[in-house]
Design an enzyme around this catalytic site. Structure first.
Site, PDB file in Angstrom:
ATOM      1  CG  MET A  31      -1.896  -1.207   1.182  1.00 32.30           C
ATOM      2  SD  MET A  31      -3.432  -0.930   2.077  1.00 32.30           S
ATOM      3  CE  MET A  31      -2.834  -0.636   3.723  1.00 32.30           C
ATOM      4  N   GLY A  32       2.166   1.127  -0.343  1.00 34.74           N
ATOM      5  CA  GLY A  32       3.038   2.291  -0.439  1.00 34.74           C
ATOM      6  C   GLY A  32       3.492   2.808   0.905  1.00 34.74           C
ATOM      7  CG  HIS A  38       6.955  -1.777   2.263  1.00 35.84           C
ATOM      8  ND1 HIS A  38       6.839  -0.626   3.011  1.00 35.84           N
ATOM      9  CD2 HIS A  38       5.739  -2.359   2.293  1.00 35.84           C
ATOM     10  CE1 HIS A  38       5.595  -0.513   3.458  1.00 35.84           C
ATOM     11  NE2 HIS A  38       4.908  -1.556   3.045  1.00 35.84           N
ATOM     12  CG  ASP A 151       0.772  -7.370   7.787  1.00 32.89           C
ATOM     13  OD1 ASP A 151       0.057  -6.767   8.575  1.00 32.89           O
ATOM     14  OD2 ASP A 151       1.725  -6.825   7.172  1.00 32.89           O
ATOM     15  CB  VAL A 181      12.404  -5.264   8.640  1.00 31.10           C
ATOM     16  CG1 VAL A 181      13.513  -4.251   8.893  1.00 31.10           C
ATOM     17  CG2 VAL A 181      12.769  -6.172   7.475  1.00 31.10           C
ATOM     18  NE  ARG A 192      -3.133   1.327   9.758  1.00 25.64           N
ATOM     19  CZ  ARG A 192      -3.470   0.340   8.921  1.00 25.64           C
ATOM     20  NH1 ARG A 192      -2.751  -0.769   8.872  1.00 25.64           N
ATOM     21  NH2 ARG A 192      -4.513   0.472   8.120  1.00 25.64           N
TER      22      ARG A 192
HETATM   23  P1  AMP Z   1       1.529  -2.868   3.492  1.00 24.29           P
HETATM   24  O1  AMP Z   1       2.049  -1.809   2.577  1.00 24.29           O
HETATM   25  O2  AMP Z   1       1.488  -2.470   4.929  1.00 24.29           O
HETATM   26  O3  AMP Z   1       0.249  -3.500   2.992  1.00 24.29           O
HETATM   27  O4  AMP Z   1       2.605  -4.023   3.445  1.00 24.29           O
HETATM   28  C1  AMP Z   1       3.015  -4.605   2.230  1.00 24.29           C
HETATM   29  C2  AMP Z   1       3.801  -5.845   2.521  1.00 24.29           C
HETATM   30  O5  AMP Z   1       4.945  -5.520   3.314  1.00 24.29           O
HETATM   31  C3  AMP Z   1       2.995  -6.873   3.323  1.00 24.29           C
HETATM   32  O6  AMP Z   1       3.268  -8.179   2.822  1.00 24.29           O
HETATM   33  C4  AMP Z   1       3.535  -6.690   4.720  1.00 24.29           C
HETATM   34  O7  AMP Z   1       3.426  -7.846   5.511  1.00 24.29           O
HETATM   35  C5  AMP Z   1       4.975  -6.359   4.444  1.00 24.29           C
HETATM   36  N1  AMP Z   1       5.564  -5.672   5.599  1.00 24.29           N
HETATM   37  C6  AMP Z   1       5.053  -4.609   6.277  1.00 24.29           C
HETATM   38  N2  AMP Z   1       5.850  -4.297   7.323  1.00 24.29           N
HETATM   39  C7  AMP Z   1       6.868  -5.188   7.321  1.00 24.29           C
HETATM   40  C8  AMP Z   1       8.014  -5.407   8.154  1.00 24.29           C
HETATM   41  N3  AMP Z   1       8.271  -4.637   9.215  1.00 24.29           N
HETATM   42  N4  AMP Z   1       8.846  -6.416   7.841  1.00 24.29           N
HETATM   43  C9  AMP Z   1       8.610  -7.213   6.766  1.00 24.29           C
HETATM   44  N5  AMP Z   1       7.556  -7.056   5.936  1.00 24.29           N
HETATM   45  C10 AMP Z   1       6.694  -6.067   6.207  1.00 24.29           C
END
Ligand code: AMP
Length: 300
Positions: A31-32, A38, A151, A181, A192
């Site tokens: 979601m950027g 990421h 997640d 991470v 967030r």
């Molecule tokens: P989001 O943009 O929050 O929907 O996340 C996109 C992808 O990045 C999802 O597969 C998340 O699980 C992954 N992601 C988000 N935060 C982390 C993190 N701290 N470490 C590893 N992957 C992450």
């Protein structure tokens, strides 16, 4: 760094761009508002595939009516720079009409694993996630797809969907989970986290620390309930306003566990601080009783 990244927001042009990419192609859906979490998915994608495609779409269907859709951070220009410096081959940043054309009526609902943990608090969330992810899989036809263990429930839901629907692009076995991470103080990176005031950001480190403590208490085979009660107490004492859940659960079925059993288990927590809901999870493995280990960044 590879050639210039292709940037698409039109489906027909996207398909042409995709056809030029060497296979296997890996997809990283996001979601950027990109951060190192990421980018760790992107780097793992580069290790596993010849071409890397990333999608950026803030998906309204996975936000509840009183959630943070309007406030969710959007930083496309910065994201593009980061992705170019990582050597990503193609960015798919669709407008809402490319995802939800007029009359859109289909929902993918994965029962069971969507229902507990976050699903109990966010009833339509995983249907929103499964629907967009299947849509992205069909638009992009990747050979593999990478998701963060941050997640964990999402990863389980997507794998279940891929198995149930016999997906081939990607197949369930080609859905890869990447370890969480973390910041130096243990807090899992999340878009967030930007909502947190400096004070709440400092306090939020109690979440992973208290989870480590609870995991260490549960690891020798003790009943989970007292450790989970102590975890909740530590979060509330440390500045969290409320705890949505703190649960030991089977890593695959997500069924709650009273104590460790023979199968892999994880500790799952969602809690609110300063109006922001944070989630985290970590593996709990059998061990003799010891003091909780110190954090090192990026470990799981
Ligand atoms: P989001 O943009 O929050 O929907 O996340 C996109 C992808 O990045 C999802 O597969 C998340 O699980 C992954 N992601 C988000 N935060 C982390 C993190 N701290 N470490 C590893 N992957 C992450």
């Amino acid at each position: 760094m590879g050639d210039t990244m292709l940037i698409h927001n039109d489906l027909a042009a996207l398909q042409k761009g995709l056809a030029t990419l060497p296979r296997p192609v890996a997809l990283v859906p996001t979601m950027g508002a990109l951060h190192q979490g990421h980018l760790s998915l992107v780097r793992e994608a580069k290790r596993r595939a010849s071409s890397v495609v990333i999608s950026i779409f803030v998906n309204p269907a996975q936000f509840g009516p009183n959630e943070d859709l309007a406030a969710y951070p959007r930083r496309l220009a910065e994201d593009v720079q980061l992705l170019e410096s990582e050597g990503v081959d193609l960015l798919w940043a669709p407008p809402a009409e490319a995802i939800y054309p007029p009359g859109f009526s289909t929902t993918i609902s994965v029962a069971g694993v969507s229902e507990g943990l976050c699903g109990a608090v966010r009833p339509d969330h995983f249907a929103g996630v499964a629907t967009i992810v299947l849509k992205l899989f069909n638009q992009l036809r990747p050979d593999i797809a990478l998701f963060g263990e941050k997640d964990w429930q999402q990863l389980v839901v997507i794998r279940r969907m891929a198995r149930d629907l016999d997906l081939t692009h990607p197949a369930a076995e080609a859905i890869v989970g990447v370890p969480t991470v973390r910041e130096a103080d243990g807090l899992a990176l999340s878009s967030r986290n930007a909502y947190l005031s400096p004070e709440d950001r400092a306090r939020a480190a109690v979440l992973p620390a208290a989870m480590r403590e609870a995991a260490a208490r549960i690891a020798p085979g003790a009943q989970a309930a007292p450790a989970l009660a102590e975890l909740e107490r530590a979060l509330l004492a440390g500045g969290f306003a409320s705890v949505d859940y703190a649960v030991l659960a089977d890593a695959q079925s997500l069924a709650p566990l009273a104590r460790l059993g023979p199968n892999p288990a994880r500790l799952f927590v969602a809690a609110r601080i300063g109006g922001t809901r944070l989630i985290d999870n970590m593996a709990v493995t059998h061990s003799p009783p010891t003091a909780p280990p110190a954090f090192s960044p990026n470990d799981d």
